[in-house]
Design a protein around this motif. Sequence first.
Motif, PDB file in Angstrom:
ATOM      1  N   PHE A 113       0.879  -1.222  -0.110  1.00 32.66           N
ATOM      2  CA  PHE A 113       0.050  -0.038   0.065  1.00 32.66           C
ATOM      3  C   PHE A 113       0.879   1.159  -0.034  1.00 32.66           C
ATOM      4  N   GLY A 167      -0.649  -4.959  12.484  1.00 30.61           N
ATOM      5  CA  GLY A 167       0.048  -4.477  11.418  1.00 30.61           C
ATOM      6  C   GLY A 167       1.143  -5.301  10.576  1.00 30.61           C
ATOM      7  N   HIS A 207      -5.015 -13.188  18.423  1.00 29.63           N
ATOM      8  CA  HIS A 207      -3.733 -12.602  19.335  1.00 29.63           C
ATOM      9  C   HIS A 207      -3.789 -13.274  20.502  1.00 29.63           C
ATOM     10  N   GLN A 263      -3.296  10.140   8.483  1.00 33.12           N
ATOM     11  CA  GLN A 263      -3.890   8.897   7.890  1.00 33.12           C
ATOM     12  C   GLN A 263      -4.951   8.637   8.292  1.00 33.12           C
ATOM     13  N   LEU A 288      -5.716   1.731   8.796  1.00 32.42           N
ATOM     14  CA  LEU A 288      -5.012   1.003  10.097  1.00 32.42           C
ATOM     15  C   LEU A 288      -5.106  -0.258  10.166  1.00 32.42           C
ATOM     16  N   ASN A 318      -4.441  -1.797  15.638  1.00 29.73           N
ATOM     17  CA  ASN A 318      -4.104  -0.273  15.945  1.00 29.73           C
ATOM     18  C   ASN A 318      -5.118   0.721  15.827  1.00 29.73           C
ATOM     19  N   GLY A 327      -8.255  -7.400  19.976  1.00 31.70           N
ATOM     20  CA  GLY A 327      -7.410  -7.474  18.665  1.00 31.70           C
ATOM     21  C   GLY A 327      -6.070  -6.699  18.828  1.00 31.70           C
TER      22      GLY A 327
HETATM   23  N1  LIG Z   1      -6.333  -0.647   2.275  1.00 28.86           N
HETATM   24  C1  LIG Z   1      -5.245  -0.399   2.892  1.00 28.86           C
HETATM   25  N2  LIG Z   1      -4.585   0.830   2.411  1.00 28.86           N
HETATM   26  C2  LIG Z   1      -3.326   1.305   2.935  1.00 28.86           C
HETATM   27  N3  LIG Z   1      -2.644   0.424   4.014  1.00 28.86           N
HETATM   28  C3  LIG Z   1      -3.172  -0.490   4.418  1.00 28.86           C
HETATM   29  C4  LIG Z   1      -4.562  -1.082   4.087  1.00 28.86           C
HETATM   30  N4  LIG Z   1      -4.797  -2.250   4.519  1.00 28.86           N
HETATM   31  C5  LIG Z   1      -3.835  -2.438   5.561  1.00 28.86           C
HETATM   32  N5  LIG Z   1      -2.772  -1.439   5.341  1.00 28.86           N
HETATM   33  C6  LIG Z   1      -1.587  -1.428   6.152  1.00 28.86           C
HETATM   34  O1  LIG Z   1      -1.008  -2.818   5.945  1.00 28.86           O
HETATM   35  C7  LIG Z   1      -0.266  -2.976   7.093  1.00 28.86           C
HETATM   36  C8  LIG Z   1      -0.707  -4.431   7.337  1.00 28.86           C
HETATM   37  O2  LIG Z   1      -2.026  -4.270   7.769  1.00 28.86           O
HETATM   38  P1  LIG Z   1      -3.001  -5.660   8.210  1.00 28.86           P
HETATM   39  O3  LIG Z   1      -4.547  -5.351   8.582  1.00 28.86           O
HETATM   40  O4  LIG Z   1      -2.772  -6.776   7.234  1.00 28.86           O
HETATM   41  O5  LIG Z   1      -2.188  -6.029   9.667  1.00 28.86           O
HETATM   42  P2  LIG Z   1      -2.795  -7.290  10.675  1.00 28.86           P
HETATM   43  O6  LIG Z   1      -1.544  -8.102  10.832  1.00 28.86           O
HETATM   44  O7  LIG Z   1      -3.980  -7.819  10.352  1.00 28.86           O
HETATM   45  O8  LIG Z   1      -2.912  -6.449  11.926  1.00 28.86           O
HETATM   46  P3  LIG Z   1      -3.910  -6.742  13.289  1.00 28.86           P
HETATM   47  O9  LIG Z   1      -3.575  -7.529  14.043  1.00 28.86           O
HETATM   48  O10 LIG Z   1      -4.028  -5.285  13.943  1.00 28.86           O
HETATM   49  O11 LIG Z   1      -5.360  -6.738  12.639  1.00 28.86           O
HETATM   50  C9  LIG Z   1      -0.529  -1.883   7.872  1.00 28.86           C
HETATM   51  O12 LIG Z   1       0.474  -1.346   8.199  1.00 28.86           O
HETATM   52  C10 LIG Z   1      -1.668  -1.094   7.682  1.00 28.86           C
HETATM   53  O13 LIG Z   1      -1.781   0.103   8.015  1.00 28.86           O
END
Ligand SMILES: Nc1ncnc2c1ncn2[C@@H]1O[C@H](COP(=O)(O)OP(=O)(O)OP(=O)(O)O)[C@@H](O)[C@H]1O
Lengths: 504, 329
Positions: free
Chosen positions: A15, A41, A199, A391, A396, A400, A425
């Motif tokens: 992204f 993240g 988690h 942002q 996020l 987050n 989460g």
């Molecule tokens: N649609 C989007 N546009 C921009 N950035 C994104 C988008 N979706 C996710 N991100 C970014 O990509 C990264 C990974 O996000 P992701 O949601 O996959 O994390 P996660 O492992 O599921 O975290 P969590 O345990 O908090 O759910 C993060 O930095 C997030 O901000």
Amino acid sequence: MTEPLAELRSVSKGFPGVLALDHVDLALYPGEIHGLAGENGAGKSTLVKVLSGAHTPDVGELRLHGRPVRFRSPREALAAGIGVVHQELAGAPHLTVTENVLLGRLPSGWGRVRWAEAHRQARAVLDRLEIPIDERVLMGRLSLGRQQLVEIARALVRESQVLILDEPSAILGQHDLEVLFTALRGLRDRGVACLYISHRLNELFELTDRVTVLKDGAHVATEPIGDLSMDQLVALMTGRELVAPSRPVREASAAPLLEVDGLTRAGAFADVSFRVHPGEIVGMAGLVGSGRTEVARAIAGVDHAEGGTIGVRGRTVRMTSPRAALRYGIGLLPEDRKDQGLLMNRSVRENIGLASLRKRSRFGILRGGRDSRDAAALARQVDLRYRGLDQLVRFLSGGNQQKVMLARCLGAESQILILDEPTRGVDVGGKSEIYALMRQLVDGGVGILMISSEIEEIVMMSDRVLVMRAGRLVLELAGDDIEEDQIMRAALVHSVADRQGAVA
Amino acid sequence: MTDTAAERTDAVPTGTASTGGGSGEFLRKWGVLVALILLLVVSATMSDRFLSLPNLLNVLRQIAIVGVLAIGMTFVIITAGIDLSAGSVLAVAAVVTADMVNSNGPLAAVLVAVLVGAGLGLVNGLGVTLGGVQPFIMTLGMLAFARGLAFLYTGGQPIPTTDETFLAIGNGRLFGIPNPALIFLALLVAAYFVLRHTTFGRAVYAVGSNDEAARLSGISVRRVRTTVYVISGATAGIAGLLYASQLGVGTPIAGEAFELDAIAATVVGGTSLFGGQGTVFGTFLGAAILGVLSNILNLTGVNPFVQRLFRGALIVAAVMLQRKDARGR
Ligand SMILES: Nc1ncnc2c1ncn2[C@@H]1O[C@H](COP(=O)(O)OP(=O)(O)OP(=O)(O)O)[C@@H](O)[C@H]1O
Ligand SMILES: [Mg+2]
């Protein structure tokens, strides 16, 4: 093992400003429950979205039954046998449970829905999963946890061969969790491949066969869960070792901050009485649907109680609105970040500042520098991982987003904090930061009422524990008497009977 | 971890100061401005009269009235509401103000125009918040009702006025710039400030983005909702004043369907009908795009019927460009 059912080969997804997946490999075999772990993240939800056709990978390849595939939409992935339960609830609140379970495949004849048949089919699925929910009820009337179970039923009704669950347990109570686990094990025995994100690491140990760890978008390890210890898993996720916080002994001072007496609302809770003193954390345990959230909402002025009184610092007050509650120094962290918590299309700055606008303004005019400084400071306090105050919150990761809500709640500087599932989460590292923060707050004289479905959290953090069952307070424990077993038993006894006959 | 260097980036046309969010990010963020610049360039090549200062000032004067309406409309639409009554409220203000000038002089007329507009806006706001009527329905009712008021007030006849001071509001110039344009720009600056730098502005976005979250954060959602309709009514009042002054007559048929032009300017400017997003700067650009378009079509002598086709197509095209922004919350 045999051939993998589904496979990611060197998949990357970026992204603007972040590489969410960095050449990740993952193979899901028939008959396995595969855990996926990583910090907030780390890219877990992104991986799920790639696997389920919501995102297309920038590079790399997706394989199903050994053949490369390319999904252009979630629909195609679904048709190919990949069922998903996303991190954010996506059900239709104005439709019945039946319609939600069978969405897009309601039985019909001559252009009309055959409702009797539809309800029967939905009932069958719910029964198979032992989910005690009335199929004719509107989705929006169920608790979040129940809605989650319905979504799981929806993913299962399609007889998917690959089932992906992104943090399903974050809003499930203990009992519902067992319902889920039983269902998943049943599916595994029938050869389904399941990807399970959580988690709560002990769930991974209890449920999964293998676990894959992601960190900053990169694949760190895939191991049979039996080969790992808890500490090793945490070290893989965070790259460091965490010291478990110990429980300090505190003396609560005499005068209570919050006095709740005989609080009652028909159909939700009855005759609830308790105190919260400055300097203490009161944990509230109970099943999802036992009325904990409803009590919290009544105290914070979100809903109105029908009977009973609420006292703040010795004065009886009427909680007419959340605005009034905030003025009395009561802040609520709501349980549902999407519907009640966040402005998804607005910035981190605006979201964090929302509950404390007055403090950062004079005559209604915001003091710009202060606004940004405060937001950045609060973000730091909750260890938010973000790219800038501008942002949008919707970009996020889930954990987050939760921290943004917490930061807002802290920003209001309330003396009484009601935290409904504060660490939902949030990853292990983030959790211990939040716990430390809560301790710091109570040391400063704040009183906290913490609702949690994570029994370990309750036991570890609470100075006193209240247990609710079917809308009533059934047990109170303090200090060294706080014990997991007792809490569980109090929360569960007769629960099935209670559940059917709601509160008078 | 983070610093706040990018602090002011929220002032962009589509109201999405986003980091992240896909490939068309630049286009969505600056698309409206780029579109206006493109349109200016194309127009300049099509007619040599276009780029002259008098012509551009003329465009500005022509968009001023709808532009003023669109400012109030932007507030309403950010809260996910709509004000269909703006044109009718404009008419009420126009006839009342013209009448007032003749009896009580220009100052009273100006005050009354704003107050009448704000008062009708308050009725809209209370209908929506206390009455629980949907904004579309409430203001649709007001559209008919206020138009009726305007006719009743005048007995169907236009009210002419000859007061020099009053006529100067709509027809005079200051430093060579037409007064209506100046008033429009001044209101823009004020609205920009309110939306961007006040707690009320934050609340407006919050209510439009997620009203339950706003309520739980201690924002009085009702008060905010009511206020945006009052603002929209007040801007309609000012627009009515400008209208009456420009033409020297308060007529009950003033401003018919102007609300639709105001909505068009607002959405072309990037404000989402789903609420929670939008800026008045964007609305200015939207109004300018629509104004420049009809100006250049006039200059080049395009058939007025065909002009409507262009206008319609432009509105849809502009919103399609921003489509990805407008979904969900
Ligand atoms: N649609 C989007 N546009 C921009 N950035 C994104 C988008 N979706 C996710 N991100 C970014 O990509 C990264 C990974 O996000 P992701 O949601 O996959 O994390 P996660 O492992 O599921 O975290 P969590 O345990 O908090 O759910 C993060 O930095 C997030 O901000
Ligand atoms: Mg996630």
